[in-house]
Write a protein that holds these residues in place. Structure first.
Motif, PDB file in Angstrom:
ATOM      1  N   LEU A  80       0.833  -1.207   0.000  1.00  0.00           N
ATOM      2  CA  LEU A  80       0.000   0.000   0.000  1.00  0.00           C
ATOM      3  C   LEU A  80       0.862   1.248   0.000  1.00  0.00           C
ATOM      4  CD1 LEU A  80      -2.684   1.551   0.298  1.00  0.00           C
ATOM      5  CD2 LEU A  80      -2.477   1.200   2.785  1.00  0.00           C
ATOM      6  N   GLN A  81       1.844   1.305   0.874  1.00  0.00           N
ATOM      7  CA  GLN A  81       2.676   2.500   0.957  1.00  0.00           C
ATOM      8  C   GLN A  81       3.542   2.665  -0.293  1.00  0.00           C
ATOM      9  OE1 GLN A  81       4.597   2.458   4.896  1.00  0.00           O
ATOM     10  NE2 GLN A  81       2.869   3.653   5.651  1.00  0.00           N
ATOM     11  N   GLU A  82       3.940   1.556  -0.909  1.00  0.00           N
ATOM     12  CA  GLU A  82       4.678   1.639  -2.169  1.00  0.00           C
ATOM     13  C   GLU A  82       3.788   2.222  -3.268  1.00  0.00           C
ATOM     14  OE1 GLU A  82       6.936  -1.301  -5.394  1.00  0.00           O
ATOM     15  OE2 GLU A  82       6.508  -2.026  -3.368  1.00  0.00           O
ATOM     16  N   ALA A  83       2.527   1.778  -3.313  1.00  0.00           N
ATOM     17  CA  ALA A  83       1.589   2.304  -4.303  1.00  0.00           C
ATOM     18  C   ALA A  83       1.332   3.788  -4.072  1.00  0.00           C
ATOM     19  CB  ALA A  83       0.278   1.524  -4.259  1.00  0.00           C
ATOM     20  N   ILE A  84       1.281   4.192  -2.823  1.00  0.00           N
ATOM     21  CA  ILE A  84       1.088   5.608  -2.515  1.00  0.00           C
ATOM     22  C   ILE A  84       2.277   6.431  -2.997  1.00  0.00           C
ATOM     23  CG2 ILE A  84       0.958   7.272  -0.606  1.00  0.00           C
ATOM     24  CD1 ILE A  84      -0.831   5.224   0.851  1.00  0.00           C
ATOM     25  N   ALA A  85       3.477   5.917  -2.790  1.00  0.00           N
ATOM     26  CA  ALA A  85       4.675   6.628  -3.254  1.00  0.00           C
ATOM     27  C   ALA A  85       4.682   6.757  -4.775  1.00  0.00           C
ATOM     28  CB  ALA A  85       5.928   5.899  -2.774  1.00  0.00           C
ATOM     29  N   ALA A 132      -2.364   7.337   5.880  1.00  0.00           N
ATOM     30  CA  ALA A 132      -2.159   8.702   6.375  1.00  0.00           C
ATOM     31  C   ALA A 132      -0.682   8.945   6.674  1.00  0.00           C
ATOM     32  CB  ALA A 132      -3.002   8.938   7.627  1.00  0.00           C
ATOM     33  N   GLN A 133      -0.036   7.965   7.276  1.00  0.00           N
ATOM     34  CA  GLN A 133       1.400   8.075   7.558  1.00  0.00           C
ATOM     35  C   GLN A 133       2.187   8.295   6.276  1.00  0.00           C
ATOM     36  OE1 GLN A 133       3.734   4.422   8.419  1.00  0.00           O
ATOM     37  NE2 GLN A 133       4.118   5.340  10.437  1.00  0.00           N
ATOM     38  N   ALA A 134       1.791   7.590   5.206  1.00  0.00           N
ATOM     39  CA  ALA A 134       2.530   7.654   3.945  1.00  0.00           C
ATOM     40  C   ALA A 134       2.379   8.997   3.226  1.00  0.00           C
ATOM     41  CB  ALA A 134       2.085   6.518   3.022  1.00  0.00           C
ATOM     42  N   VAL A 135       1.239   9.656   3.395  1.00  0.00           N
ATOM     43  CA  VAL A 135       1.037  10.937   2.694  1.00  0.00           C
ATOM     44  C   VAL A 135       1.426  12.143   3.531  1.00  0.00           C
ATOM     45  CG1 VAL A 135      -0.841   9.973   1.306  1.00  0.00           C
ATOM     46  CG2 VAL A 135      -1.397  11.222   3.401  1.00  0.00           C
TER      47      VAL A 135
END
Length: 258
Positions: A80-85, A132-135
Motif C-alpha cells: 500500500l505505501q509503495e503504491a502511494i509513493a 495517512a502516515q505515507a502521505v
C-alpha cells in the motif's frame, strides 16, 4: 449521469487525490467524482476487472486526467505505501487522501478466530493509519492536505453480526481526531464521513431484503435509499478549499437514520 447538477469546486482542479478501494461501490463514485472535478486521481483496489473498466469509462467520458490504478491488497502495508509513493509522483503530489476501502463481512461471535479478527482490523482500520502516515510528509512539505476517513453508521446503530467490523469503524472516529490534532499545525485537515446504508451493487446483491429495506425506511428521516454519489459529493466538498476550516469532524450521509 442524468439527474441533478452538482457543484464544481475550482480548488480541486489539478489537485492530486489518492483513494483506497476505488474500483467499485462508493469508492468508484468517489474516483469518478474527483475526476469530474478535474483532479489528478490515483486509486488502489483488489479487483482489476472493475477498476480497469472504471478507468476506461472515465477516459471515454473525456475527463481532464485519466485516473491511475494499482492492484493492491490494502492489508499489505508495504504494498500500500509503495503504491502511494508511486501515485504521489503520478498525480504530482497527493493533496487529498480518501481512506475508503473496507469489507463488511457478517460473522457471529463464535466464528471469530484471532486470524479473522486481525484480518478484519487490517482491512477496515489499519490501512487508514498507514496510508495517512505515507502521505503526511508530502502534505507537510506543501503546507496543505486533506485526509478523509470512511466510518460507518453500523457501530452507532449496533447492527448484528458485525463485531469486528463495527470495532474498526468506531476506532476510525478516534483516529480521525488524533490525526487532526497532530497534523493540524501543518495545515492538514482530517475528517470522517459516516455513510448509512448506501445503494451499491454489492449491498443490493448481498444484503438488501424487503425486511432490511423496511428497517432502513423506518430508521431514516428521508424515505429513500442513498445513492453513492451523495457520499462522493460530501468527499469533494470536504476536500475543497470551501471546507478550509473543517477538521476533526464527523459528517453523516445516512438519510437521518435515528
Amino acid at each position: 449521469m442524468s439527474g441533478p447538477e452538482f457543484a464544481i469546486y475550482p480548488s480541486l482542479r489539478d489537485r492530486g487525490v489518492f483513494v483506497s478501494g476505488g474500483g467499485s461501490g462508493i469508492g468508484a463514485e468517489i474516483v469518478a467524482g474527483f475526476a469530474r472535478q478535474g483532479a489528478r486521481v490515483a486509486f488502489v483496489d483488489i479487483s482489476s476487472a472493475a477498476s480497469e473498466a472504471l478507468v476506461a469509462d472515465l477516459k471515454g467520458k473525456g475527463v481532464a486526467h485519466v485516473p491511475v490504478f494499482h492492484n493492491v491488497d490494502i492489508s499489505d502495508v508495504d504494498a500500500l505505501q509503495e503504491a502511494i509513493a508511486t501515485s504521489d509522483a503520478a498525480v504530482e503530489g497527493i493533496d487529498v487522501l480518501v481512506n475508503n476501502a473496507a469489507n463488511d463481512l457478517r460473522h457471529s461471535i463464535g466464528e471469530v478466530t484471532p486470524e479473522f479478527w486481525r484480518k478484519s482490523l487490517a482491512v477496515n482500520l489499519d490501512h487508514q493509519f498507514f496510508a495517512a502516515q505515507a502521505v503526511a510528509e508530502g502534505m507537510k512539505a506543501r503546507g496543505r492536505g486533506v485526509i478523509i476517513n470512511m466510518g460507518s453508521c453500523s457501530w452507532r446503530l449496533g447492527l448484528d453480526q458485525l463485531s469486528a467490523y463495527v470495532t474498526s469503524k468506531a476506532a476510525i472516529e478516534g483516529l480521525t481526531n488524533g490525526l487532526a490534532r497532530e497534523l493540524g499545525p501543518e495545515g492538514i485537515r482530517v475528517n470522517c464521513i459516516i455513510p448509512g446504508f448506501i445503494k451499491t451493487e454489492k449491498q443490493i446483491q448481498m444484503w438488501l431484503t424487503k425486511e432490511l429495506e423496511k428497517t432502513i425506511y423506518d430508521g431514516q428521516c428521508l424515505k429513500e435509499l442513498i445513492e453513492p454519489v451523495y457520499v462522493a459529493n460530501l468527499a469533494a466538498f470536504l476536500a475543497s478549499d470551501d471546507a478550509r476550516m473543517c477538521t476533526s469532524g464527523t459528517y453523516t450521509v445516512d438519510g437521518g437514520w435515528i
